[in-house]
Motif scaffolding. Sequence first.
Motif, mmCIF file in Angstrom:
data_model
loop_
_atom_site.group_PDB
_atom_site.id
_atom_site.type_symbol
_atom_site.label_atom_id
_atom_site.label_comp_id
_atom_site.label_asym_id
_atom_site.label_seq_id
_atom_site.Cartn_x
_atom_site.Cartn_y
_atom_site.Cartn_z
ATOM 1 N N ASN A 174 0.806 -1.212 0.000
ATOM 2 C CA ASN A 174 0.000 0.000 0.000
ATOM 3 C C ASN A 174 0.848 1.275 0.000
ATOM 4 N N ILE A 175 2.144 1.126 -0.103
ATOM 5 C CA ILE A 175 3.037 2.269 0.079
ATOM 6 C C ILE A 175 4.018 2.341 -1.090
ATOM 7 N N CYS A 176 3.925 3.403 -1.885
ATOM 8 C CA CYS A 176 4.906 3.593 -2.952
ATOM 9 C C CYS A 176 5.949 4.627 -2.568
ATOM 10 N N GLY A 177 5.836 5.179 -1.387
ATOM 11 C CA GLY A 177 6.791 6.165 -0.886
ATOM 12 C C GLY A 177 6.273 6.739 0.412
ATOM 13 N N GLN A 178 6.996 7.707 0.949
ATOM 14 C CA GLN A 178 6.538 8.407 2.146
ATOM 15 C C GLN A 178 6.722 9.904 1.959
ATOM 16 N N TYR A 179 5.692 10.630 2.354
ATOM 17 C CA TYR A 179 5.715 12.103 2.353
ATOM 18 C C TYR A 179 6.805 12.577 3.291
ATOM 19 N N MET A 180 7.514 13.641 2.893
ATOM 20 C CA MET A 180 8.708 14.070 3.624
ATOM 21 C C MET A 180 8.508 15.311 4.483
ATOM 22 N N GLY A 181 7.511 16.123 4.160
ATOM 23 C CA GLY A 181 7.365 17.384 4.871
ATOM 24 C C GLY A 181 7.816 18.585 4.075
ATOM 25 N N LEU A 182 7.888 18.440 2.749
ATOM 26 C CA LEU A 182 8.177 19.554 1.839
ATOM 27 C C LEU A 182 6.993 19.728 0.896
ATOM 28 N N ILE A 183 6.481 20.948 0.808
ATOM 29 C CA ILE A 183 5.331 21.274 -0.023
ATOM 30 C C ILE A 183 5.680 22.486 -0.867
ATOM 31 N N LYS A 184 5.258 22.486 -2.123
ATOM 32 C CA LYS A 184 5.406 23.656 -2.993
ATOM 33 C C LYS A 184 4.031 24.190 -3.337
ATOM 34 N N VAL A 185 3.856 25.514 -3.269
ATOM 35 C CA VAL A 185 2.635 26.147 -3.763
ATOM 36 C C VAL A 185 3.015 27.299 -4.688
ATOM 37 N N SER A 186 2.246 27.433 -5.762
ATOM 38 C CA SER A 186 2.338 28.619 -6.601
ATOM 39 C C SER A 186 1.423 29.694 -6.021
ATOM 40 N N ARG A 187 1.372 30.838 -6.676
ATOM 41 C CA ARG A 187 0.432 31.861 -6.222
ATOM 42 C C ARG A 187 -1.006 31.325 -6.248
ATOM 43 N N GLU A 188 -1.347 30.625 -7.325
ATOM 44 C CA GLU A 188 -2.682 30.044 -7.418
ATOM 45 C C GLU A 188 -2.866 28.935 -6.388
ATOM 46 N N GLY A 189 -1.806 28.144 -6.168
ATOM 47 C CA GLY A 189 -1.876 27.096 -5.161
ATOM 48 C C GLY A 189 -2.109 27.663 -3.772
ATOM 49 N N TRP A 190 -1.486 28.787 -3.469
ATOM 50 C CA TRP A 190 -1.696 29.425 -2.168
ATOM 51 C C TRP A 190 -3.144 29.894 -2.027
ATOM 52 N N ARG A 191 -3.726 30.388 -3.125
ATOM 53 C CA ARG A 191 -5.131 30.779 -3.079
ATOM 54 C C ARG A 191 -6.006 29.568 -2.749
ATOM 55 N N MET A 192 -5.695 28.431 -3.355
ATOM 56 C CA MET A 192 -6.452 27.207 -3.063
ATOM 57 C C MET A 192 -6.314 26.818 -1.588
ATOM 58 N N VAL A 193 -5.098 26.920 -1.062
ATOM 59 C CA VAL A 193 -4.856 26.558 0.330
ATOM 60 C C VAL A 193 -5.635 27.463 1.269
ATOM 61 N N THR A 194 -5.558 28.761 1.053
ATOM 62 C CA THR A 194 -6.220 29.690 1.972
ATOM 63 C C THR A 194 -7.733 29.582 1.879
ATOM 64 N N GLN A 195 -8.264 29.329 0.684
ATOM 65 C CA GLN A 195 -9.716 29.152 0.562
ATOM 66 C C GLN A 195 -10.186 27.905 1.302
ATOM 67 N N ARG A 196 -9.391 26.830 1.216
ATOM 68 C CA ARG A 196 -9.769 25.598 1.936
ATOM 69 C C ARG A 196 -9.687 25.815 3.441
ATOM 70 N N CYS A 197 -8.667 26.560 3.881
ATOM 71 C CA CYS A 197 -8.547 26.854 5.312
ATOM 72 C C CYS A 197 -9.708 27.712 5.799
ATOM 73 N N ALA A 198 -10.145 28.646 4.964
ATOM 74 C CA ALA A 198 -11.278 29.489 5.349
ATOM 75 C C ALA A 198 -12.525 28.638 5.564
ATOM 76 N N ARG A 199 -12.714 27.624 4.732
ATOM 77 C CA ARG A 199 -13.869 26.745 4.902
ATOM 78 C C ARG A 199 -13.745 25.884 6.162
ATOM 79 N N LEU A 200 -12.513 25.590 6.557
ATOM 80 C CA LEU A 200 -12.303 24.819 7.787
ATOM 81 C C LEU A 200 -12.629 25.628 9.033
ATOM 82 N N GLY A 201 -12.392 26.925 8.989
ATOM 83 C CA GLY A 201 -12.650 27.769 10.150
ATOM 84 C C GLY A 201 -11.808 27.368 11.347
ATOM 85 N N ASP A 202 -12.452 27.233 12.515
ATOM 86 C CA ASP A 202 -11.725 26.909 13.744
ATOM 87 C C ASP A 202 -11.086 25.526 13.697
ATOM 88 N N ALA A 203 -11.536 24.670 12.807
ATOM 89 C CA ALA A 203 -10.980 23.322 12.712
ATOM 90 C C ALA A 203 -9.555 23.317 12.164
#
Length: 263
Positions: free
Chosen positions: A179-208
């Motif tokens: 079930n494992i083809c690798g392991q996530y390392m803790g490095l993430i890349k976002v573009s300007r548009e990717g950051w917009r996606m991240v912040t919009q998803r966080c806004a929907r999460l609210g206090d969570a």
Amino acid sequence: MNHAVGLILAAGRGSRMKGLTGDRPKCLTELAGRPLLHWQLDALSTGGAASLLVVGGYLGHMLEPEEQGMPAGAYATLENPDWARTNMLSTLLCAAPWLERQFGQGAGQAVISYSDIVYHPGHVAALLAHPGHVAITYDTLWEPLWRLRFGDPLLDAETFRQEGGRLAEIGGKPDSLDNICGQYMGLIKVSREGWRMVTQRCARLGDAVARTDMTGFLRLLLGDGTPVGAVPVAGRWCETDSGDDLERYQSALAAPGWSHDWR
């Protein structure tokens, strides 16, 4: 300009390090003669990040460049004042004003790094070369590292599956190595548009947000249908969750040719 920037999420104490973080943040514990933070700063800058930010919390004053023997302004610092009750996703959102300013001044991409990992600069460069708006690196040579740390790799490994270079599954409990083809390392890349996606998803999460870890957040993005690129690397990094990890890595580094030597 379309340059890249880097930020390190270094707010937590790292309680599993026990006494090693009694007088310093986790990222100032040492491996191979240097604090983890110094390895990270070098890897990010050498890998292509032109400006750097460290977001602190626990004993955050120790993370200032001058405290680390570096020139003032070598990198920027911010604080997550609520570090004891929140997590890395909350710490990342503390960096929003800095990151949005960088994007406004011409940055095209940002690499986000956990503060308890060390990695080769080539991994940063590979992540920045990925064309997607959101992408992560994963280690295809993960199993020897997990065996070194845990004996049985299934004790701590998580499911990880990619399809056609995109993340398809992450963060579950595997019942076999298949079930494992690798392991996530803790490095993430976002573009300007990717950051917009991240912040919009966080806004929907609210206090969570404060109860959502980064792997869980990646699962949420997948559930939304957000494409997350998966960039394969082979070794040349490690994660430090405990003093035992540090000791094991020091022993492994003593023999030439260790697959996860990041230097």
